[in-house]
Design a protein around this motif. Structure first.
Motif, PDB file in Angstrom:
ATOM      1  N   GLY A  48     -53.726 -13.749  48.564  1.00  0.00           N
ATOM      2  CA  GLY A  48     -53.881 -13.151  47.419  1.00  0.00           C
ATOM      3  C   GLY A  48     -51.579 -12.330  47.152  1.00  0.00           C
ATOM      4  N   VAL A  49     -51.723 -12.656  46.109  1.00  0.00           N
ATOM      5  CA  VAL A  49     -50.861 -12.155  45.071  1.00  0.00           C
ATOM      6  C   VAL A  49     -50.245 -10.178  45.199  1.00  0.00           C
ATOM      7  CG1 VAL A  49     -48.608 -12.993  43.963  1.00  0.00           C
ATOM      8  CG2 VAL A  49     -50.525 -14.061  44.775  1.00  0.00           C
ATOM      9  N   VAL A  50     -49.303  -9.951  45.918  1.00  0.00           N
ATOM     10  CA  VAL A  50     -48.902  -8.181  45.628  1.00  0.00           C
ATOM     11  C   VAL A  50     -47.846  -8.600  44.536  1.00  0.00           C
ATOM     12  CG1 VAL A  50     -47.827  -6.550  46.151  1.00  0.00           C
ATOM     13  CG2 VAL A  50     -49.845  -7.227  47.386  1.00  0.00           C
ATOM     14  N   VAL A  51     -47.634  -7.893  43.107  1.00  0.00           N
ATOM     15  CA  VAL A  51     -46.757  -7.984  42.378  1.00  0.00           C
ATOM     16  C   VAL A  51     -46.155  -5.909  42.744  1.00  0.00           C
ATOM     17  CG1 VAL A  51     -46.409  -8.210  39.907  1.00  0.00           C
ATOM     18  CG2 VAL A  51     -48.034  -9.645  40.873  1.00  0.00           C
ATOM     19  N   SER A  52     -45.134  -6.627  43.238  1.00  0.00           N
ATOM     20  CA  SER A  52     -44.452  -5.245  44.022  1.00  0.00           C
ATOM     21  C   SER A  52     -43.597  -4.850  41.917  1.00  0.00           C
ATOM     22  CB  SER A  52     -43.552  -5.468  44.699  1.00  0.00           C
ATOM     23  OG  SER A  52     -42.541  -4.353  44.461  1.00  0.00           O
ATOM     24  N   LEU A  53     -43.808  -3.874  41.345  1.00  0.00           N
ATOM     25  CA  LEU A  53     -42.295  -2.740  40.337  1.00  0.00           C
ATOM     26  C   LEU A  53     -41.134  -2.569  41.138  1.00  0.00           C
ATOM     27  CD1 LEU A  53     -44.473  -4.038  37.571  1.00  0.00           C
ATOM     28  CD2 LEU A  53     -46.018  -3.365  39.478  1.00  0.00           C
ATOM     29  N   GLN A  54     -41.619  -2.260  42.066  1.00  0.00           N
ATOM     30  CA  GLN A  54     -40.259  -1.713  42.652  1.00  0.00           C
ATOM     31  C   GLN A  54     -38.570  -2.067  41.991  1.00  0.00           C
ATOM     32  OE1 GLN A  54     -39.693   1.070  44.090  1.00  0.00           O
ATOM     33  NE2 GLN A  54     -41.977   1.341  44.929  1.00  0.00           N
ATOM     34  N   ARG A  55     -38.672  -3.311  41.376  1.00  0.00           N
ATOM     35  CA  ARG A  55     -37.453  -3.693  40.857  1.00  0.00           C
ATOM     36  C   ARG A  55     -37.067  -3.345  39.456  1.00  0.00           C
ATOM     37  NH1 ARG A  55     -35.350  -9.933  42.968  1.00  0.00           N
ATOM     38  NH2 ARG A  55     -35.455  -9.715  44.775  1.00  0.00           N
ATOM     39  N   MET A  56     -38.361  -2.815  38.501  1.00  0.00           N
ATOM     40  CA  MET A  56     -38.340  -1.983  36.655  1.00  0.00           C
ATOM     41  C   MET A  56     -38.376  -1.242  37.276  1.00  0.00           C
ATOM     42  SD  MET A  56     -41.225  -4.895  35.783  1.00  0.00           S
ATOM     43  CE  MET A  56     -40.952  -4.464  34.322  1.00  0.00           C
ATOM     44  N   ARG A  57     -37.055  -0.066  37.390  1.00  0.00           N
ATOM     45  CA  ARG A  57     -37.406   1.224  37.147  1.00  0.00           C
ATOM     46  C   ARG A  57     -35.962   1.688  37.176  1.00  0.00           C
ATOM     47  NH1 ARG A  57     -37.308   1.628  43.812  1.00  0.00           N
ATOM     48  NH2 ARG A  57     -37.583   3.379  43.163  1.00  0.00           N
ATOM     49  N   ALA A  58     -36.290   1.114  35.665  1.00  0.00           N
ATOM     50  CA  ALA A  58     -35.503   1.950  34.527  1.00  0.00           C
ATOM     51  C   ALA A  58     -36.007   2.861  33.827  1.00  0.00           C
ATOM     52  CB  ALA A  58     -34.754   0.409  33.489  1.00  0.00           C
ATOM     53  N   VAL A  59     -35.081   4.033  33.712  1.00  0.00           N
ATOM     54  CA  VAL A  59     -35.670   4.850  31.902  1.00  0.00           C
ATOM     55  C   VAL A  59     -35.418   4.200  31.523  1.00  0.00           C
ATOM     56  CG1 VAL A  59     -35.308   7.252  31.275  1.00  0.00           C
ATOM     57  CG2 VAL A  59     -35.837   6.894  33.809  1.00  0.00           C
ATOM     58  N   LEU A  60     -35.971   4.278  30.003  1.00  0.00           N
ATOM     59  CA  LEU A  60     -35.313   2.654  28.762  1.00  0.00           C
ATOM     60  C   LEU A  60     -34.957   3.637  27.469  1.00  0.00           C
ATOM     61  CD1 LEU A  60     -38.155   0.105  29.262  1.00  0.00           C
ATOM     62  CD2 LEU A  60     -35.523   0.126  30.267  1.00  0.00           C
TER      63      LEU A  60
END
Lengths: 484, 397
Positions: free
Chosen positions: A87-99
């Motif tokens: 399967g695939v791991v979807v890492s959210l580590q690049r989405m780290r903005a306080v918008l």
């Protein structure tokens, strides 16, 4: 080209070649979360940078019918982010903005990879903060907190993630991007945001979180009280609640836990006391001072042998360092340990702890206790030595402790989640129809079973053909509730 | 108070069944499933007019027989009850403790299950939320007779999906809420309310200034030309905070005892409405209040319809009551104001309507992007779409 290779190329086209990991050595970084006993190497890891990319990634997995697992910082303690083989791991580590931090409306909009602590830091300039504070708050992500409905030491007064999340932008398992919840707690129709919070990544992949921010309290008062027994510390907790006081936090550590923590950080806890109770009150200054007096009186009435009051923020931080270091410090007094996370009704704390002690003695294993006493959330640490062949015995004891909590009218898990670790214990707490109903919810979101499969609900593959016999809930056995 | 649905059911001679325990409730739901009957779930009937009108049904299931106190654990501050018990009756059984919910229709007999299914709340919602935040365990009976539990008897619990949330706001379309376990809070030693006369824009500005201070009001509502600021806590603590709030406002009247009760009852009166009123509730970002209030004024410039708005200012929950005038005028206000709220990302739920409104305007606004998901959930929970048919039309059956 096989299905995985084909998907790899599709994902590369979505996020760019650098955003897809397929090298076996690199993949191994993602093989487990904080529960390192379970390890599975995924086929691919993908690192999207935007909601739109996550939606495209999930849609591609859906088209290929390949399972995917969302992952934040990987600090979870129940194997909730354990990859699926092939399967695939979807890492959210690049989405780290306080918008956005919006002081007028007391809220922030953040991406899922933002750490829990970073939200409070971003809000601090406005005297606001984000209330849930799991011990791992420096590293754990808000996306993971949403998945686990994380609490923390202060949830007795302030509640859990579900009480502080107003809205979620999420990608459904077929790749549809939706908003759940709204700008106000008042929304029309069923509370889908609340359903997704705590669903352990099995219903959707969260891509934005709108959190409520609270005004920082005017005052915080903290004390550390020693007691001649765990029972007296627990009775103090009951007495404080009975007096109508709702402290921000009440935490108990036993002697073993204190010993380990002191060896690690030397926060100045009394080494030979059988129990230490940390109590924190916060709120308007006058009121807080008044209730702090009440709390001290209750400590004395229950035989406290020493009260240390934090004189300033530095000393308060020191007391909390001692408490928060306890888990990691177990390595100082034992080569290996299991952490449990069961919950019992507060009034059964004493009974639970003495039973756990007896079970430990019977298994010839030491059990250290650090727990959120205010809400009955135990964290028994079963200490063992792998090299002496104690692993299986310790694992068995640890599992028996979690099931004991259910027997006492409580829960398998207060904050760590079910994940992979406790999925097969779910039939101890829930009946067949309960689990089947939860499965209906899951299938409404994810009819193809692609979104973090194998977690939360027991499956024959995971737990054997029969997920264990249903045992009546103790309240049913007592005739208080009826199962049918 | 419109009870049009109940009246219609009676007029049509729809049979009513009234289970008195979970087993009977399960058997009745199973029986209805076997004969393909459409079912209207009915508690005290205080919110039967919420949402869209329910279409034809074959049986009404009256939940008010499920009114047992199942387990009260004062020291754990939890209580388990049959969901047909009225919340007012439950409060009377609690000793120095409360369910921290003050929805306007509680004094009218609203049941615990009905309050969960409607996600209703009052001014205290700003601090304690609604029953979605206070219910720690639930037992539901699905349309096919399946009895399912989630949660339990402890406050902190993350085992399994939280069905309480799915049923919060479901308006009786996903299953019967049969039993509920609630978290309790201590009754405050003292309360006081500061009433500051102001228009709505000034009220919002003042509320913002107040919320920037650590005074921790438990409720903060604008109603009939006044900002109402309520404090709860110890006697001396409340006195101190009220003093500080008065200094900040530079005006206002401190209300205690009967005067305090009266001002909040008046607010509840607006929310509950009366015969022939249209009442709707909206949720928006809090700072949209002045703009939405102005829009409402602009829509009701005519002489006949009087609009009254009340808002929990800190959390953006607004209730509007339209009184007087013709259905066409109510329809125009509803349609115009709702489109403004929806355009701003908010939501609107219709609570009651002037007779004739339904012929002129839909009960719900445009469907949300989650409508396919809601339909999928409906199909899984109530496969034959027999529970409260039409309640969410046209979002789902």
């Amino acid at each position: 080209m096989n299905a995985i290779e084909h998907l790899r190329d599709t994902l590369r086209a979505i996020v760019g070649p650098a955003g897809v990991i397929s090298e076996p050595t690199e993949l191994r970084t993602y093989e487990c979360d904080g529960l390192a006993g379970y390890r599975v190497t995924p086929a691919l890891v993908v690192l999207p940078s935007s909601s739109a990319e996550v939606a495209e990634v999930v849609a591609a997995c859906h088209r290929a019918q390949i399972p995917f697992v969302a992952r934040g910082a990987g600090t979870g303690l129940s194997g909730g982010a354990l990859p699926v083989a092939d399967g695939v791991v979807v890492s959210l580590q690049r989405m780290r903005a306080v918008l956005e931090v919006d002081p007028t409306n007391h809220r922030a909009v953040v991406e899922p990879g933002v750490t829990n602590l970073a939200i409070s830091q971003a809000a601090s300039a406005y005297d606001l903060y984000y209330a849930p504070d799991p011990s791992s708050q420096q590293v754990c992500t808000i996306g993971g907190n949403v998945a686990e409905n994380s609490g923390g030491a202060h949830c007795l007064k302030y509640g859990f993630t579900t009480h502080h999340v107003l809205a979620l932008e999420a990608v459904l398992p077929d790749g549809t991007l939706v908003w759940l919840g709204g700008d106000s707690p008042e929304v029309a129709g069923p509370d889908l945001r609340g359903l997704v919070v705590g669903s352990e990544g099995t219903l959707a992949v969260v891509t934005k979180v709108v959190v409520r921010l609270l005004r920082k309290p005017e005052t915080v008062r903290t004390l550390l009280a020693d007691f001649p027994s765990i029972e007296q510390a627990a009775d103090t907790v009951t007495g404080i609640i009975a007096a109508g006081v709702v402290p921000a936090a009440m935490e108990i550590m036993d002697q073993l836990a204190i010993e380990a923590s002191e060896a690690a950080v030397g926060a100045g806890y009394t080494l030979d006391t059988p129990a230490a109770l940390v109590i924190e009150l916060d709120g308007p200054a006058d009121e807080c001072g008044e209730l702090f007096e009440t709390v001290q009186k209750i400590c004395h009435a229950n035989g406290t042998t020493k009260i240390r009051i934090a004189a300033d923020d530095t000393e308060r931080a020191r007391i909390w360092t001692g408490r928060k270091a306890a888990f990691a410090a177990m390595g100082r007094i034992s080569p290996n340990y299991f952490v449990q996370d069961g919950v019992v009704p507060r009034t059964r704390l004493t009974e639970a702890l003495s039973t756990i002690a007896a079970m430990g003695a019977e298994a010839s294993l030491r059990v250290a206790n650090v727990f959120h006493a205010g809400d009955g959330n135990l964290h028994p640490l079963v200490l063992y030595d792998e090299s002496r062949g104690e692993h299986d015995r310790a694992e068995k004891l640890s599992k028996a402790i979690a099931e004991l909590c259910v027997d006492l009218g409580g829960s398998l898990s207060g904050e760590h989640g079910i994940g992979t670790d406790k999925a097969c214990s779910m039939p101890v707490m829930f009946g067949k129809e309960d689990l089947a109903t939860m499965d209906r919810v899951r299938r409404a979101f994810d009819p193809d079973g692609l979104c973090n499969p194998g977690k939360v609900l027991p499956t024959p593959r995971l737990c054997g053909e029969k997920p264990g016999p249903y045992r009546p809930h103790p309240l049913e056995a007592a005739g208080v509730i009826e199962r049918l | 108070m419109s009870s049009s649905v109940s009246d219609r059911m009676q007029a049509r001679d729809v049979p009513t069944v009234r289970p008195s325990d979970l087993r009977q409730a399960r058997d009745l739901m199973f029986e209805a499933a076997r004969s393909g009957q459409r079912v209207l779930l009915h508690g005290a009937g205080t919110a039967q007019s919420w949402g869209a009108p329910v279409g034809d049904v074959d049986v009404v299931l009256d939940t008010t027989g499920l009114d047992q106190l199942l387990a009260y654990n004062p020291a754990d501050m939890t209580v388990a009850v049959g969901a047909g018990m009225s919340l007012a009756a439950l409060q009377e059984r609690l000793d120095g403790q409360r369910v921290a919910l003050d929805a306007a229709r509680i004094p009218l007999g609203a049941t615990v299950g009905g309050l969960l299914a409607t996600a209703d709340g009052g001014p205290l919602r700003a601090t304690y939320g609604t029953l979605r935040d206070l219910v720690i365990g639930v037992t539901v009976v699905l349309a096919d007779g399946t009895v399912a539990r989630s949660g339990g008897h402890v406050i902190k619990n993350v085992a399994g999906y939280d069905l309480t949330k799915l049923f919060s706001g479901s308006l009786g379309t996903l299953g019967l809420v049969a039993e509920v376990v609630l978290r309790l809070h201590p009754l405050p030693e003292a309360t006081a309310t500061l009433a500051v006369p102001c228009d709505v824009a000034a009220g919002f500005a003042h509320a913002t200034a107040l919320l920037a201070c650590p005074l921790e009001p438990v409720a903060l509502d604008w109603h009939e030309g006044r900002l109402l600021i309520r404090f709860e806590g110890t006697r001396s603590g409340v006195a101190t905070r009220v003093r500080k709030a008065v200094a900040l406002a530079a005006s206002g009247e401190v209300l205690e005892g009967a005067d305090e009760t009266a001002v909040w009852q008046a607010l509840a009166g607006t929310v509950v409405g009366g015969d022939g009123d249209t009442v709707l509730r909206a949720g928006t970002r809090p700072d949209l209040l002045p703009q939405l209030a102005a829009r409402l004024d602009a829509l009701t410039t005519g002489p006949s319809v009087k609009a009254t708005l009340t808002s929990s200012v800190g959390i953006g929950v607004h209730t509007v009551r339209l009184r007087g005038g013709q259905p066409a005028e109510h329809a125009a206000v509803l349609a115009g104001w709702r489109s403004e709220v929806l355009a701003a990302g908010g939501s609107v739920t219709l609570h009651q309507r002037i007779p004739g409104l339904d012929e002129l305007v839909g009960s719900w606004g445009r469907a949300p992007a989650t409508a396919p998901l809601l339909r999928a959930l409906k199909k899984r929970m109530d496969h034959d779409e027999r529970l409260g048919p039409g309640r969410f039309a046209p979002w789902f059956a």
